[in-house]
Design a protein around this motif. Structure first.
Motif, PDB file in Angstrom:
ATOM      1  N   ASP A   1       0.836  -1.207   0.000  1.00 11.22           N
ATOM      2  CA  ASP A   1       0.000   0.000   0.000  1.00 11.22           C
ATOM      3  C   ASP A   1       0.869   1.255   0.000  1.00 11.22           C
ATOM      4  O   ASP A   1       0.705   2.152   0.790  1.00 11.22           O
ATOM      5  N   ARG A   2       1.822   1.262  -0.896  1.00 13.17           N
ATOM      6  CA  ARG A   2       2.704   2.431  -1.011  1.00 13.17           C
ATOM      7  C   ARG A   2       1.940   3.619  -1.579  1.00 13.17           C
ATOM      8  O   ARG A   2       0.910   3.444  -2.231  1.00 13.17           O
ATOM      9  N   PRO A   3       2.441   4.824  -1.374  1.00 12.39           N
ATOM     10  CA  PRO A   3       1.769   5.979  -1.967  1.00 12.39           C
ATOM     11  C   PRO A   3       1.688   5.817  -3.485  1.00 12.39           C
ATOM     12  O   PRO A   3       2.584   5.234  -4.105  1.00 12.39           O
ATOM     13  N   PRO A   4       0.625   6.317  -4.116  1.00 17.12           N
ATOM     14  CA  PRO A   4       0.414   6.077  -5.535  1.00 17.12           C
ATOM     15  C   PRO A   4       1.523   6.631  -6.430  1.00 17.12           C
ATOM     16  O   PRO A   4       1.883   6.014  -7.419  1.00 17.12           O
ATOM     17  N   ALA A   5       2.075   7.785  -6.079  1.00 12.83           N
ATOM     18  CA  ALA A   5       3.120   8.355  -6.933  1.00 12.83           C
ATOM     19  C   ALA A   5       4.344   8.654  -6.088  1.00 12.83           C
ATOM     20  O   ALA A   5       4.217   9.014  -4.916  1.00 12.83           O
ATOM     21  N   PRO A   6       5.529   8.500  -6.648  1.00 12.23           N
ATOM     22  CA  PRO A   6       6.724   8.814  -5.866  1.00 12.23           C
ATOM     23  C   PRO A   6       6.732  10.289  -5.455  1.00 12.23           C
ATOM     24  O   PRO A   6       6.294  11.148  -6.211  1.00 12.23           O
ATOM     25  N   LEU A   7       7.218  10.532  -4.264  1.00 11.52           N
ATOM     26  CA  LEU A   7       7.242  11.909  -3.762  1.00 11.52           C
ATOM     27  C   LEU A   7       8.548  12.586  -4.138  1.00 11.52           C
ATOM     28  O   LEU A   7       9.558  11.920  -4.338  1.00 11.52           O
ATOM     29  N   GLY A   8       8.507  13.896  -4.192  1.00 10.88           N
ATOM     30  CA  GLY A   8       9.739  14.635  -4.413  1.00 10.88           C
ATOM     31  C   GLY A   8      10.635  14.503  -3.197  1.00 10.88           C
ATOM     32  O   GLY A   8      10.169  14.219  -2.092  1.00 10.88           O
ATOM     33  N   LEU A   9      11.929  14.681  -3.406  1.00 12.07           N
ATOM     34  CA  LEU A   9      12.879  14.614  -2.291  1.00 12.07           C
ATOM     35  C   LEU A   9      13.364  16.022  -1.948  1.00 12.07           C
ATOM     36  O   LEU A   9      13.520  16.858  -2.835  1.00 12.07           O
ATOM     37  N   ASN A  10      13.584  16.228  -0.682  1.00 11.20           N
ATOM     38  CA  ASN A  10      14.133  17.491  -0.188  1.00 11.20           C
ATOM     39  C   ASN A  10      15.343  17.097   0.649  1.00 11.20           C
ATOM     40  O   ASN A  10      15.201  16.692   1.807  1.00 11.20           O
ATOM     41  N   ILE A  11      16.508  17.162   0.038  1.00 16.69           N
ATOM     42  CA  ILE A  11      17.704  16.547   0.638  1.00 16.69           C
ATOM     43  C   ILE A  11      18.815  17.579   0.815  1.00 16.69           C
ATOM     44  O   ILE A  11      18.971  18.466  -0.019  1.00 16.69           O
ATOM     45  N   ALA A  12      19.544  17.412   1.908  1.00 16.40           N
ATOM     46  CA  ALA A  12      20.784  18.192   2.072  1.00 16.40           C
ATOM     47  C   ALA A  12      21.942  17.217   2.186  1.00 16.40           C
ATOM     48  O   ALA A  12      21.862  16.238   2.942  1.00 16.40           O
ATOM     49  N   LEU A  13      22.973  17.466   1.427  1.00 15.88           N
ATOM     50  CA  LEU A  13      24.205  16.697   1.545  1.00 15.88           C
ATOM     51  C   LEU A  13      25.195  17.585   2.296  1.00 15.88           C
ATOM     52  O   LEU A  13      25.503  18.694   1.850  1.00 15.88           O
ATOM     53  N   VAL A  14      25.644  17.087   3.443  1.00 18.05           N
ATOM     54  CA  VAL A  14      26.520  17.881   4.309  1.00 18.05           C
ATOM     55  C   VAL A  14      27.905  17.233   4.294  1.00 18.05           C
ATOM     56  O   VAL A  14      28.060  16.100   4.760  1.00 18.05           O
ATOM     57  N   VAL A  15      28.878  17.914   3.725  1.00 22.54           N
ATOM     58  CA  VAL A  15      30.185  17.305   3.469  1.00 22.54           C
ATOM     59  C   VAL A  15      31.247  17.900   4.407  1.00 22.54           C
ATOM     60  O   VAL A  15      31.422  19.123   4.461  1.00 22.54           O
ATOM     61  N   ASP A  16      31.926  17.017   5.106  1.00 23.99           N
ATOM     62  CA  ASP A  16      33.067  17.414   5.942  1.00 23.99           C
ATOM     63  C   ASP A  16      34.181  17.897   5.009  1.00 23.99           C
ATOM     64  O   ASP A  16      34.599  17.157   4.107  1.00 23.99           O
ATOM     65  N   SER A  17      34.632  19.127   5.181  1.00 21.53           N
ATOM     66  CA  SER A  17      35.736  19.630   4.337  1.00 21.53           C
ATOM     67  C   SER A  17      36.907  20.047   5.225  1.00 21.53           C
ATOM     68  O   SER A  17      37.625  20.996   4.921  1.00 21.53           O
ATOM     69  N   SER A  18      37.065  19.337   6.355  1.00 21.97           N
ATOM     70  CA  SER A  18      38.205  19.620   7.237  1.00 21.97           C
ATOM     71  C   SER A  18      39.481  19.153   6.534  1.00 21.97           C
ATOM     72  O   SER A  18      39.418  18.426   5.523  1.00 21.97           O
TER      73      SER A  18
END
Lengths: 193, 438
Positions: free
Chosen positions: B32-49
């Motif tokens: 019973d998955r949602p009928p249509a795939p949902l949009g993604l709201n993503i943050a990629l947080v990269v260590d730059s030390s």
């Protein structure tokens, strides 16, 4: 009656590693147990102090040196307030679960904003000065006779947790010297010049 | 959603202190998955030390480029890098062709230097996603944090980061983490993922960053249930702990356990160790188990029917004679072993070898007695015995990390997303040790 806890019990109560507590004691962020050795016991003082450390270090992101500096100059009510913040933060269930993620992050940023240390102002009257002025007004300048109690101890505060105690009545000049010593010690303890 | 709750053994000794394991199994068949795939709201947080300079940062950028290639017009992406400071590269950028071009261009500005203010970077990423949530409700919201080191600025206590991750998870903003190399802080990154409703990955070699980030993106798309929560209402005098170490809170007569997110076809087994009080022979000690969850992008909270499970107070002979449920005993033994091993890894890291041996000497007989009723009990016990032999030596940090991540995957029913599967955990724990200490 004040509770007495072992190190393990204290760590469990606060969800803090015993070695972390030991390291705080070693770094002079709080005093050691009331009784040393195997029977070491910790009291409400340690609970409050550790919760305040948690609030300053983990939720305001302050380095330990700064935490120590702030604890040296903190007043009792400020310590209690910080400890409550640390205690609330320790228990996820007690935090409000309403509001959006953005509200949460904003409130976190707000609470995490480092406070500026109060600017030293030697000329400002202290609350005690104000009380003395008011009492002088009430008694129309007639200073009451100081009563002797057999043994006189004079306390010169350094920080809210530390004071110098001197036995015997002190002249104004002696008191002034003790206060200067207290000033030096305060500066040393707080990492000042 | 298929939900089961059962004790490994139902009888308990009437004089108290019996320990039983309650296994709550939650499976989403995905029908019973949602009928249509949902949009993604993503943050990629990269260590730059500074330590990320070279291949690690290069592959982190490649992972971001690959991610951008997999996103479409309805998705939003933020990219943040952190060292002592935080830099925003793109902020909730819609992944239209123009947005993708801007995002790809911005990746070129990530530079490695400075220290590791992980909390500042992670919180900035969550802030961008949270801002995106205000305008796009029907989305899946996730922060993925990549780090190769120990946080040494900002909030550094894993418990504090766990608290914030959990609070954001309750608001449907979830966090996953990727530990790069051998020197990342597994405690911190695991805490963010476990409490943040996401997944923790390990990328031992730089190219694996791309593999695990890509797998994470696929997992997010397959998510069918969020905030999966098991509530256990119990009788007075009962003490309960979660053997998997899922986040657990206690409120009066109920425990609430957060199992995080669930993908279509995936299962979670939450195993609770329960210590019982004394009671009258024949009396029941009842438990009411209820599971709730949310569907991505929907506000409604779904709930299965409450399951009622009882334990029964019994005389010693009846208690001892009762059979073990072999499949549940197997599930418990697997997670129990992971629970023990995880602690030994941490003691080894802290150089507390004598304590590790003492702990194993305490745990091994208890474990062995229990696990002999499990199909793989003999193997699990033999592994712990080998671990006991290796416990007096300092392990290589890479080995500790491999063992730790293997135990993480087992405790939380997660798969290793790396293409080259690592050796058995016990091989890492025993073969790759340094010489005994003088």
């Amino acid at each position: 009656m004040e509770s007495e806890l072992t190190l393990a019990e204290l760590g469990e109560l606060l969800d803090m590693q015993p070695r972390t507590i030991r390291s705080y004691i070693e770094r002079d962020l709080l005093r050691g147990p009331e009784v040393g050795g195997r029977g070491a016991r910790y009291t409400d003082y340690h609970v409050t102090r550790l919760q305040a450390i948690r609030a300053l270090k983990d939720f305001r992101g302050l380095p330990l040196a700064e935490v120590r500096r702030r604890l040296l100059s903190i007043t009792g009510p400020e310590l209690t307030s910080l400890a409550s913040e640390g205690a609330v933060a320790q228990k996820p269930g007690s935090l409000p679960k309403t509001g959006s993620a953005l509200d949460y992050i904003r409130s976190l940023k707000q609470s995490g904003k480092p406070e500026s240390p109060p600017a030293p102002d030697a000329e400002s009257p202290t609350p005690m000065d104000s009380v003395l002025v008011r009492l002088d007004q009430l008694t129309a300048g007639n200073k009451p006779q100081r009563r002797s109690r057999g043994e006189v101890w004079v306390s010169i505060p350094i920080t809210p947790d530390i004071e110098i105690r001197v036995r015997g009545a002190q002249t104004a000049e002696q008191l002034s010297r003790w206060e200067r010593i207290a000033d030096y010690l305060r500066d040393l303890l707080m990492g000042g010049a | 959603m298929r939900i089961e709750a059962k004790f490994d053994r139902e009888k308990i000794w009437y004089r108290g202190d019996s320990v039983r394991y309650l296994v709550v199994s939650v499976t989403d068949p995905g029908g019973d998955r949602p009928p249509a795939p949902l949009g993604l709201n993503i943050a990629l947080v990269v260590d730059s030390s500074g330590s990320m300079e070279g291949e690690p940062l290069g592959f982190a950028v490649t992972a971001a480029q690959r991610m951008i290639g997999c996103l479409s017009d309805e998705d939003r992406l933020s990219v943040v890098s952190f060292n002592s400071d935080v830099t925003d590269h793109v902020t909730a950028e819609p992944m239209t062709s123009a947005g993708r071009a801007r995002a790809l261009h911005s990746l070129g500005t990530i530079q490695a230097n400075g220290c590791t203010n992980l909390s500042a970077g992670w919180l900035r990423g969550t802030e961008h996603v949270a801002q995106g949530m205000e305008s796009v409700r029907a989305s899946q919201h996730r922060v993925i944090v990549l780090s190769d080191g120990h946080a040494n600025e900002g909030i550094v206590d894993p418990a504090a980061l766990a608290l914030h991750a959990e609070q954001l998870g309750l608001r449907r903003l979830f966090s996953s983490s990727v530990g790069i190399g051998d020197n990342y802080n597994s405690e911190t990154l695991e805490a963010i993922a476990v409490h943040g409703g996401g997944t923790h990955h390990r990328a031992a070699r730089p190219h694996e960053i791309v593999e695990v980030v890509t797998a994470e993106l696929q997992d997010i798309r397959r998510t069918t249930a969020e905030n999966v929560t098991v509530t256990i209402q119990h009788a007075p005098g009962v003490r309960l702990k979660c053997l998997n170490e899922f986040p657990l809170s206690h409120d009066d007569d109920r425990y609430v356990c957060n199992l995080g997110s669930l993908a279509a076809g995936a299962s979670r087994n939450a195993i609770f160790s329960i210590k019982f009080p004394a009671g009258d022979v024949g009396a029941k000690c009842p438990f009411r188990v209820r599971t709730t969850w949310r569907r991505p992008g929907q506000e409604d909270v779904y709930g299965g029917d409450p399951l009622l499970v009882d334990a029964e107070f019994a005389e010693g002979k009846d208690n001892n004679a009762q059979p073990h449920d072999s499949s549940l005993t197997e599930a418990v033994a697997q997670v129990w072993q992971a629970y023990i091993v995880r602690r030994i890894v941490r003691l080894n890291r802290e150089g507390r070898y004598a304590e590790a041996i003492k702990r194993l000497d305490h745990d091994l007989p208890l474990f062995s007695k229990y696990a002999r009723n499990a199909a793989s009990g003999a193997i699990l016990t033999a592994e712990l015995t080998r671990l006991r032999e290796a416990a007096s030596r300092e392990w290589n940090e890479g080995s500790r990390k491999e063992v730790e991540v293997a135990m993480y995957k087992r405790r939380y029913s997660r798969l290793d997303a790396r293409t080259a599967k690592p050796e058995d955990w016990i091989a890492h724990a025993t073969a790759d040790t340094k010489p005994p200490l003088p």
